[in-house]
Write a protein that holds these residues in place. Sequence first.
Motif, PDB file in Angstrom:
ATOM      1  N   PHE A 109       3.007  -8.557   5.151  1.00 32.37           N
ATOM      2  CA  PHE A 109       3.049  -7.251   4.017  1.00 32.37           C
ATOM      3  C   PHE A 109       4.378  -6.689   3.698  1.00 32.37           C
ATOM      4  CE2 PHE A 109       2.355  -3.250   2.508  1.00 32.37           C
ATOM      5  CZ  PHE A 109       1.532  -3.378   1.422  1.00 32.37           C
TER       6      PHE A 109
ATOM      7  N   ALA B  70       6.808  -9.052   2.392  1.00 34.78           N
ATOM      8  CA  ALA B  70       6.620  -9.113   1.004  1.00 34.78           C
ATOM      9  C   ALA B  70       7.153  -7.804   0.049  1.00 34.78           C
ATOM     10  CB  ALA B  70       5.206  -9.644   0.681  1.00 34.78           C
ATOM     11  N   CYS B  71       6.974  -6.759   0.868  1.00 31.97           N
ATOM     12  CA  CYS B  71       7.213  -5.443  -0.013  1.00 31.97           C
ATOM     13  C   CYS B  71       8.894  -5.472   0.146  1.00 31.97           C
ATOM     14  CB  CYS B  71       6.848  -4.251   0.843  1.00 31.97           C
ATOM     15  SG  CYS B  71       5.154  -4.083   0.650  1.00 31.97           S
TER      16      CYS B  71
ATOM     17  N   THR C 273      10.069  -8.086  -2.490  1.00 29.20           N
ATOM     18  CA  THR C 273       9.635  -7.472  -3.881  1.00 29.20           C
ATOM     19  C   THR C 273      10.595  -6.509  -4.196  1.00 29.20           C
ATOM     20  OG1 THR C 273       7.408  -7.545  -3.745  1.00 29.20           O
ATOM     21  CG2 THR C 273       8.247  -6.232  -5.337  1.00 29.20           C
TER      22      THR C 273
ATOM     23  N   PHE D 252       2.378 -11.645   0.062  1.00 28.58           N
ATOM     24  CA  PHE D 252       1.171 -10.851  -0.506  1.00 28.58           C
ATOM     25  C   PHE D 252      -0.166 -11.669  -0.620  1.00 28.58           C
ATOM     26  CE2 PHE D 252       4.078  -8.034  -2.769  1.00 28.58           C
ATOM     27  CZ  PHE D 252       3.936  -6.955  -1.801  1.00 28.58           C
TER      28      PHE D 252
ATOM     29  N   SER E 109      -2.346  -9.110   1.088  1.00 26.87           N
ATOM     30  CA  SER E 109      -2.853  -8.263   0.274  1.00 26.87           C
ATOM     31  C   SER E 109      -3.145  -8.719  -1.058  1.00 26.87           C
ATOM     32  CB  SER E 109      -2.005  -6.926   0.104  1.00 26.87           C
ATOM     33  OG  SER E 109      -2.470  -6.086  -0.772  1.00 26.87           O
TER      34      SER E 109
ATOM     35  N   PHE F  14      -1.851  -6.382  -3.995  1.00 29.77           N
ATOM     36  CA  PHE F  14      -0.614  -6.522  -4.261  1.00 29.77           C
ATOM     37  C   PHE F  14      -0.032  -8.020  -4.882  1.00 29.77           C
ATOM     38  CE2 PHE F  14      -0.469  -2.659  -1.722  1.00 29.77           C
ATOM     39  CZ  PHE F  14       0.455  -1.962  -2.521  1.00 29.77           C
ATOM     40  N   GLN F  15      -0.920  -8.943  -4.540  1.00 31.36           N
ATOM     41  CA  GLN F  15      -0.508 -10.374  -5.094  1.00 31.36           C
ATOM     42  C   GLN F  15      -0.658 -10.242  -6.618  1.00 31.36           C
ATOM     43  OE1 GLN F  15      -3.152 -13.434  -3.772  1.00 31.36           O
ATOM     44  NE2 GLN F  15      -1.715 -15.057  -4.772  1.00 31.36           N
TER      45      GLN F  15
END
Length: 122
Positions: free
Chosen positions: A11, A14-15, A18, A43, A47, A50-51
């Motif tokens: 996560f 991925a954040c 992004t 994600f 999550s 969020f995906q």
Amino acid sequence: MRQNLIKYLLFVIACFATLLGLLGVILPLLPATPFFILALFGFSKSSPRFQQWLLNLPGIGDDLKHWQAHKKINKQRKPAIYLSIVVSFLISILLIGQTTLQLMLVVLMLILLFCMKKLPES
């Protein structure tokens, strides 16, 4: 416990991806799409909410949905991608006054164009 740690780590990655992808939309030398693909992967494992948010982002969501479904780049989009790579790198090359850095950017641009050409199309 270990599985929760892996989900948390994915996560966070991925954040961060992004954020880099969003910066890549603005900055000419930072590619956005690879970071968004990495974020999509992270994600998807950590999550789903969020995906879905990422898949519904305007401008990039449709491309990510296509990548997720086919693992291929849309053939009609490739010329626009090539053009954006060349234009952004040329702007950067013209703004930098050092010949060594200009040559490094040219090599990097050629590598990126070669990698794009090798990606499967649909």
